[in-house]
Write an enzyme that holds these catalytic residues in place. Structure first.
Site, PDB file in Angstrom:
ATOM      1  N   GLU A   1     -42.451 -14.088  28.445  1.00 31.42           N
ATOM      2  CA  GLU A   1     -43.224 -12.882  28.751  1.00 31.42           C
ATOM      3  C   GLU A   1     -44.575 -13.244  29.354  1.00 31.42           C
ATOM      4  OE1 GLU A   1     -42.299  -9.843  28.370  1.00 31.42           O
ATOM      5  OE2 GLU A   1     -40.667  -9.869  26.908  1.00 31.42           O
TER       6      GLU A   1
ATOM      7  N   ARG B   1     -40.740  -6.544  15.159  1.00 32.61           N
ATOM      8  CA  ARG B   1     -41.159  -5.166  15.466  1.00 32.61           C
ATOM      9  C   ARG B   1     -40.809  -4.218  14.334  1.00 32.61           C
ATOM     10  NH1 ARG B   1     -40.307  -3.651  21.798  1.00 32.61           N
ATOM     11  NH2 ARG B   1     -41.445  -5.449  22.617  1.00 32.61           N
TER      12      ARG B   1
ATOM     13  N   SER C   1     -32.683  -1.705  21.486  1.00 29.51           N
ATOM     14  CA  SER C   1     -31.974  -1.089  22.602  1.00 29.51           C
ATOM     15  C   SER C   1     -30.511  -1.446  22.480  1.00 29.51           C
ATOM     16  CB  SER C   1     -32.575  -1.473  23.946  1.00 29.51           C
ATOM     17  OG  SER C   1     -32.405  -2.819  24.171  1.00 29.51           O
TER      18      SER C   1
ATOM     19  N   GLU D   1     -40.554   1.273  20.574  1.00 27.89           N
ATOM     20  CA  GLU D   1     -39.170   0.822  20.616  1.00 27.89           C
ATOM     21  C   GLU D   1     -38.918  -0.355  19.690  1.00 27.89           C
ATOM     22  OE1 GLU D   1     -38.043  -0.924  24.419  1.00 27.89           O
ATOM     23  OE2 GLU D   1     -36.627  -2.094  23.252  1.00 27.89           O
TER      24      GLU D   1
ATOM     25  N   ARG E   1     -38.329 -15.266  25.301  1.00 28.19           N
ATOM     26  CA  ARG E   1     -38.731 -14.489  26.484  1.00 28.19           C
ATOM     27  C   ARG E   1     -40.004 -15.095  27.058  1.00 28.19           C
ATOM     28  NH1 ARG E   1     -36.213  -9.050  25.924  1.00 28.19           N
ATOM     29  NH2 ARG E   1     -34.228  -9.678  24.985  1.00 28.19           N
TER      30      ARG E   1
ATOM     31  N   ARG F   1     -47.181  -6.123  21.161  1.00 29.97           N
ATOM     32  CA  ARG F   1     -45.789  -6.078  20.678  1.00 29.97           C
ATOM     33  C   ARG F   1     -44.824  -7.038  21.378  1.00 29.97           C
ATOM     34  NH1 ARG F   1     -42.800  -0.995  23.019  1.00 29.97           N
ATOM     35  NH2 ARG F   1     -43.517  -1.052  25.166  1.00 29.97           N
ATOM     36  N   HIS F   2     -45.361  -7.971  22.157  1.00 30.84           N
ATOM     37  CA  HIS F   2     -44.499  -8.962  22.811  1.00 30.84           C
ATOM     38  C   HIS F   2     -44.797 -10.368  22.334  1.00 30.84           C
ATOM     39  CE1 HIS F   2     -44.046  -5.646  25.747  1.00 30.84           C
ATOM     40  NE2 HIS F   2     -42.833  -6.138  25.860  1.00 30.84           N
TER      41      HIS F   2
HETATM   42  O1  4AD Z   1     -34.538  -4.419  24.747  1.00 34.05           O
HETATM   43  P1  4AD Z   1     -34.052  -5.830  24.722  1.00 34.05           P
HETATM   44  O2  4AD Z   1     -34.533  -6.729  25.792  1.00 34.05           O
HETATM   45  O3  4AD Z   1     -32.474  -5.747  24.713  1.00 34.05           O
HETATM   46  C1  4AD Z   1     -31.607  -6.788  24.670  1.00 34.05           C
HETATM   47  O4  4AD Z   1     -31.932  -7.967  24.538  1.00 34.05           O
HETATM   48  C2  4AD Z   1     -30.168  -6.371  24.684  1.00 34.05           C
HETATM   49  N1  4AD Z   1     -29.319  -7.587  24.850  1.00 34.05           N
HETATM   50  C3  4AD Z   1     -29.818  -5.638  23.436  1.00 34.05           C
HETATM   51  C4  4AD Z   1     -28.451  -5.057  23.460  1.00 34.05           C
HETATM   52  O5  4AD Z   1     -27.631  -5.387  22.606  1.00 34.05           O
HETATM   53  N2  4AD Z   1     -28.172  -4.177  24.361  1.00 34.05           N
HETATM   54  O6  4AD Z   1     -34.408  -6.451  23.315  1.00 34.05           O
HETATM   55  C5  4AD Z   1     -33.960  -5.881  22.115  1.00 34.05           C
HETATM   56  C6  4AD Z   1     -35.096  -5.689  21.140  1.00 34.05           C
HETATM   57  C7  4AD Z   1     -36.175  -4.716  21.606  1.00 34.05           C
HETATM   58  O7  4AD Z   1     -35.845  -3.410  21.288  1.00 34.05           O
HETATM   59  C8  4AD Z   1     -37.377  -5.185  20.839  1.00 34.05           C
HETATM   60  O8  4AD Z   1     -37.373  -4.673  19.525  1.00 34.05           O
HETATM   61  C9  4AD Z   1     -37.173  -6.661  20.778  1.00 34.05           C
HETATM   62  O9  4AD Z   1     -35.808  -6.905  20.978  1.00 34.05           O
HETATM   63  N3  4AD Z   1     -37.960  -7.349  21.800  1.00 34.05           N
HETATM   64  C10 4AD Z   1     -39.061  -8.086  21.547  1.00 34.05           C
HETATM   65  N4  4AD Z   1     -39.710  -8.354  20.414  1.00 34.05           N
HETATM   66  C11 4AD Z   1     -40.779  -9.155  20.479  1.00 34.05           C
HETATM   67  N5  4AD Z   1     -41.240  -9.693  21.627  1.00 34.05           N
HETATM   68  C12 4AD Z   1     -40.625  -9.467  22.797  1.00 34.05           C
HETATM   69  N6  4AD Z   1     -41.063 -10.038  23.908  1.00 34.05           N
HETATM   70  C13 4AD Z   1     -39.486  -8.623  22.792  1.00 34.05           C
HETATM   71  N7  4AD Z   1     -38.638  -8.186  23.754  1.00 34.05           N
HETATM   72  C14 4AD Z   1     -37.730  -7.438  23.125  1.00 34.05           C
END
Ligand code: 4AD
Length: 460
Positions: A234, A434, A386, A383, A232, A240-241
């Site tokens: 970001e 996380r 998801s 979170e 990502r 937490r990212h």
């Molecule tokens: O919520 P996210 O973006 O969802 C998806 O990627 C979907 N494809 C999932 C699905 O099957 N519907 O990311 C899923 C999880 C988040 O809940 C979080 O725990 C983690 O990935 N996450 C990160 N962890 C660390 N750094 C980041 N930048 C994150 N972004 C998401």
């Protein structure tokens, strides 16, 4: 060919035996006649006593040699196992080694950029005036930082989360797969993608296994999971990212309702948490010593609340939140506290989110398209997961992708997969770092990533 004995294997029964051990010089105190080396190997320590004597074959010269050994150097020590009169209490083995020979296998710098003991200080230690090291220094010299007992514990826990994850899902008939990380277009939409040149063709690093795990369902695998890197780009610089993290993903065909997916989540995580509590008491103790935290409160049968119920609970507590918008970090935390108060759990599922705040592939609710068959999962108000049921009708999927501003050409092969026959299905994605961070009540995701990548960090 003498065999090496592990430091953790040194026990009283071995008194009198000659052993060979290999480890690091954790600390050393050496005078002209007597020396004490504490040798550390993978978190276990033993005191090695070097006494000048003809009988042991230990000369003054040898003591001088031992004295110049730098901390963290690797040494081979040969000596007899003895039961000490005054054992070093606490972290070392109950036995000591009366040294006959010491060889330096490879020496560390005399002056290291980070001292393990400084990296291991708790907040309380630092406040009590003991020297500590800040997070940036620790991350800059991560190979040294990772040697602390807390860090050794954190990455054991990370390993055990994956063991629990795999054990449960394999038992439930899921297949472990690997999806490509080089993609022609973004998988989640939005701008947070790392773009790259794929032999002259625009490409990006996968933001999730989303599209291909769904395509695996179209390919008849029915129940799949993955453990793999997620990228990502970001811009958010938060606790937490990360720009690269380990995604734990599930995708499965469903028969009637998206609750089938939530049932898996609701059983899987208590299974993992119990596994950690059963197998990792030593590790949790080591982590708690540096970073105090309370054990996670969770129910054997995971609590599920609807998004609307959550909004209502917030409202009753005097917190306004948009019923068709998303929660923010603060409202999520607040709701976490309210849930803890009312249901005595810090782990729960919130479902039926507003459609507007979910990705393009999310299935709208049949009875009200303003809401969706989707959910988030929280630990201690933050979170970790998801998930959702997905749209398996290619026309609706195209329409939703366009509405989210996605160039459908870049995901044509994905959308076409649903034209060849596809079952109703859904899944979820978990951030491994996380889970570990929140299970252990840690305050920063960088603590649970071996070599973290964030907007400012690409090394080590
Ligand atoms: O919520 P996210 O973006 O969802 C998806 O990627 C979907 N494809 C999932 C699905 O099957 N519907 O990311 C899923 C999880 C988040 O809940 C979080 O725990 C983690 O990935 N996450 C990160 N962890 C660390 N750094 C980041 N930048 C994150 N972004 C998401």
């Amino acid at each position: 060919g003498k065999e090496w004995t592990g430091v953790s294997e040194l026990v009283e029964d071995m008194a009198g035996m000659e052993v060979l051990i290999r480890g690091r010089v954790h600390t050393s105190r050496v005078s002209s006649k007597l020396g004490f080396l504490i040798v550390r190997q993978r978190g276990s320590m033993v005191q090695c006593v070097v006494t000048e004597s003809k009988e042991n074959g230990v000369s003054v010269g040898m003591l001088r040699y031992v004295k110049q050994l730098s901390g963290e150097s690797f040494v081979d020590v040969i000596g007899y196992v003895v039961i000490p009169k005054d054992p070093v209490t606490g972290t070392t083995q109950q036995v000591e080694i009366q040294v006959r020979k010491v060889y330096c296998v490879n020496s560390a710098l005399q002056k290291l950029p980070l001292i393990v003991e400084d990296a291991a200080r708790s907040e309380a230690d630092i406040q009590a005036g003991k020297p500590g090291a800040n997070q940036d220094t620790r991350l800059n010299y991560r190979v040294i930082d990772l040697r602390t007992p807390a860090n050794q514990g954190i990455f054991s826990i990370q390993g055990w989360v994956q063991i629990g994850w795999r054990e449960y899902l394999l038992r439930k008939g899921f297949l472990e797969i690997h999806t490509p990380k080089l993609l022609g277009g973004s998988s989640e939409g939005g701008s947070a993608v790392f773009r790259l040149d794929y032999k002259g063709q625009p490409a990006c690093l996968a933001q999730s296994p989303q599209l291909h795990k769904q395509m695996a369902i179209c390919a008849d695998f029915e129940r799949v999971f993955e453990v793999g890197a997620v990228y990502r780009a970001e811009d958010s610089f938060t606790h937490r990212h990360l720009c690269e993290f380990i995604g734990l993903d599930v995708e499965m065909a469903i028969h009637k309702h998206y609750s089938e997916i939530m049932d898996i989540v609701g059983e899987l995580f208590p299974f993992i948490f119990n596994k950690l509590n059963e197998n990792c008491q030593k590790e949790l103790e080591a982590i708690r010593k540096q970073y105090p935290f309370e054990p996670l409160k969770f129910l054997p049968k995971t609590l599920k609340l609807t998004f609307a119920e959550g909004i209502q609970m917030l409202k009753e507590a005097g917190v306004e939140a948009d019923p068709l918008g998303d929660l923010n970090t603060e409202t999520e935390r607040k709701l976490g506290l309210l849930v803890l108060e009312k249901y005595n759990t810090e782990f729960y599922i919130l479902h039926r989110y507003p459609s507007a705040v979910r990705p393009f592939y999310t299935m709208p609710c049949a009875d009200d398209p303003n809401y969706s068959n989707s959910f988030d999962v929280f630990i201690r108000g933050e979170e970790i997961i998801s998930g959702a049921q997905r749209v398996h009708d290619p026309e609706l999927l195209t329409e939703q992708a366009k509405r989210f501003g996605i160039d459908v050409e870049t995901i044509k092969t994905y959308i076409d997969s649903f034209r060849y026959g596809a079952p109703p299905h859904g899944g979820f994605g978990v951030g491994l770092e996380r889970v570990v961070m929140l299970f252990c009540g840690l305050n920063n995701i960088r603590k649970t990533s071996l070599f973290p990548r964030d907007p400012l960090r690409l090394a080590p």
